[in-house]
Motif scaffolding. Sequence first.
Motif, short mmCIF file in Angstrom:
data_model
loop_
_atom_site.label_atom_id
_atom_site.label_comp_id
_atom_site.label_asym_id
_atom_site.label_seq_id
_atom_site.Cartn_x
_atom_site.Cartn_y
_atom_site.Cartn_z
N VAL A 23 0.83 -1.22 0.00
CA VAL A 23 0.00 0.00 0.00
C VAL A 23 0.85 1.25 0.00
CG1 VAL A 23 -2.13 -0.84 1.03
CG2 VAL A 23 -0.27 -0.13 2.52
N ALA A 24 2.09 1.10 0.49
CA ALA A 24 2.98 2.26 0.54
C ALA A 24 4.41 1.81 0.31
CB ALA A 24 2.87 2.93 1.91
N VAL A 77 0.92 5.44 -2.09
CA VAL A 77 1.84 6.54 -1.81
C VAL A 77 3.30 6.09 -1.88
CG1 VAL A 77 1.52 6.14 0.69
CG2 VAL A 77 2.37 8.33 -0.06
N PHE A 78 4.13 7.00 -2.36
CA PHE A 78 5.59 6.78 -2.39
C PHE A 78 6.21 7.92 -1.57
CE2 PHE A 78 9.58 6.82 -5.37
CZ PHE A 78 10.28 6.04 -4.46
N VAL A 79 6.86 7.56 -0.46
CA VAL A 79 7.47 8.58 0.42
C VAL A 79 8.99 8.46 0.31
CG1 VAL A 79 7.60 9.50 2.77
CG2 VAL A 79 5.55 8.27 2.05
N VAL A 80 9.64 9.54 -0.06
CA VAL A 80 11.10 9.54 -0.20
C VAL A 80 11.68 10.55 0.78
CG1 VAL A 80 13.03 9.85 -1.80
CG2 VAL A 80 10.86 8.96 -2.64
N ARG A 90 0.42 8.93 -4.85
CA ARG A 90 0.84 10.21 -4.25
C ARG A 90 2.34 10.18 -4.01
NH1 ARG A 90 -0.46 10.75 0.97
NH2 ARG A 90 -1.36 8.69 1.18
N LEU A 91 3.03 11.21 -4.44
CA LEU A 91 4.46 11.31 -4.14
C LEU A 91 4.66 12.31 -3.01
CD1 LEU A 91 7.48 10.77 -4.68
CD2 LEU A 91 7.39 12.57 -6.42
N GLU A 129 -0.80 7.77 5.73
CA GLU A 129 -2.22 7.58 6.09
C GLU A 129 -3.14 8.71 5.68
OE1 GLU A 129 -2.18 6.31 10.24
OE2 GLU A 129 -2.01 4.26 9.50
N ASN A 130 -2.59 9.90 5.41
CA ASN A 130 -3.46 11.04 5.07
C ASN A 130 -3.48 11.26 3.57
OD1 ASN A 130 -4.51 12.48 7.65
ND2 ASN A 130 -2.44 11.77 8.10
N GLU A 131 -4.60 10.96 2.97
CA GLU A 131 -4.70 10.92 1.51
C GLU A 131 -4.53 12.29 0.86
OE1 GLU A 131 -7.18 8.11 -0.19
OE2 GLU A 131 -6.19 6.69 1.17
#
Length: 298
Positions: A57-58, A106-109, A154-155, A210-212
Motif C-alpha cells: 500500500v505504501a 503513496v511513495f514517500v522519499v 501520491r508522491l 495515512e493522510n490521503e
Amino acid sequence: MAGRNVLVGGGTGFIGKRLGELLRKSNYNVLNVSRMPNVTSISWTSLEQSGLPRGSVAVVNLAGQQTMDFTKSWTPGFKQNVINSRVFTTKALATAIQKANDKPKVFVVITGVGAYEPSETNRYDESSPTTGKDFFSRLLIDWENAARVDPPVRLVIIRSGVVLGREGGMIKNMIVPFFFGLGGPLGSGQQYLPWIHVEDLTSLILFAIENENVKGVLNGVAPQVITNADFTKSFARAMSRPAFIPVPEFALNYLLHEERAMLMTKGQHVTPTRVLEYGFKYKYDNIDAACKECAHLL
Ligand SMILES: NC(=O)c1ccc[n+]([C@@H]2O[C@H](COP(=O)([O-])OP(=O)(O)OC[C@H]3O[C@@H](n4cnc5c(N)ncnc54)[C@H](OP(=O)(O)O)[C@@H]3O)[C@@H](O)[C@H]2O)c1
C-alpha cells in the motif's frame, strides 16, 4: 494482513528500524529492500526482476550510503557511491511502482534540507527554489527527480533536517566526546542547524502514508529554528557536561574535505510551513526536550 504491506528501501538503518517499529505497532507488515536480503528483506535485484511485491500500500525510501562515515575519504568514488545509493535506489522503487498493476497509494522519499543553499540570511520553506549550486543541492535535484511517479500514486518528498536519536546519525557520532566534556560548537556555531527528532520524522512518514490529502514536498524539520551553538548548549546541558571546546572550521575542512564538511559548518534557516498547514503535531518541538531524550550514554 492484506492491504497493509509497506515496502521500505534502506529500512535496516537508523531511521528505518524506528520506522519499522512504528509501522508494525500500527498494524502494517513491513518488508525491506536491502543489499543483504533475508526473511524480512528482499534484494534490489529481486525488486528489479520481480517488481513490487503484491499488496504494497505504501513504498518508502530511506536507502543511502552514510555521508558522514568518517572512515571513508571524500574521493570521487565515494562521492559517486553517495549519489548512486540515493538516486538509483529511488529510481528502482519508482520504476517498480510505475510498472506495477497493483499500485501503492503513496511513495514517500526521505531526502534532505541540502536542497536549499546554505545561508545565514535566506529563509526557506517548501516553496523556496533549489539552486543546485553545490554538491548536495545538485544531488538533491537528481534524487528528487528520480522519485517521479504518475498519479494516482501520491508522491511525498520529506526534506529532512539532521535526525536526532540516540541510536544513529549525529548524536551517535558525538555522544562520547560530549560525555568526556570534549564537545563544543562546530566552526562559528552561528550556522543554522535544521533538526528533527527521529520519533517525529517516523510519525511524519506514517502521517504521509495515512493522510490521503498529503502530497508534494514537506520540510521534515522541527518548527524551532536553532543554530549549531544553540544545539551544543542544549545537548551539553542535557548531558550535564561542559562544551567549551570549539572545533575550528579549518580543521573540519582539512579532516573531512571542505565539500563534505559544509554539512556541519554551514546551515539553512528552514521552516516546515506545509507540515504545520496539514496539522501534523510534533512531539519534540523544542531542542531541549529532544536533547534530553537522546542524552544518555547507554
Ligand atoms: N540521519 C540523518 O540525520 C538524516 C538527515 C537527512 C536525511 N537523511 C536520509 O535518510 C536516509 C536514511 O538515513 P539513516 O540515518 O537511517 O541512514 P543509515 O542508518 O545509514 O541507513 C541507510 C540504509 O541505506 C542502505 N545503504 C547504505 N549504503 C548503501 C549503498 N551504498 N547502496 C544501497 N543502499 C545502501 C543500508 O541498508 P542495507 O545495508 O540493508 O542495504 C542502510 O541501512 C538516507 O538517505 C539519508 O540521506 C538522514
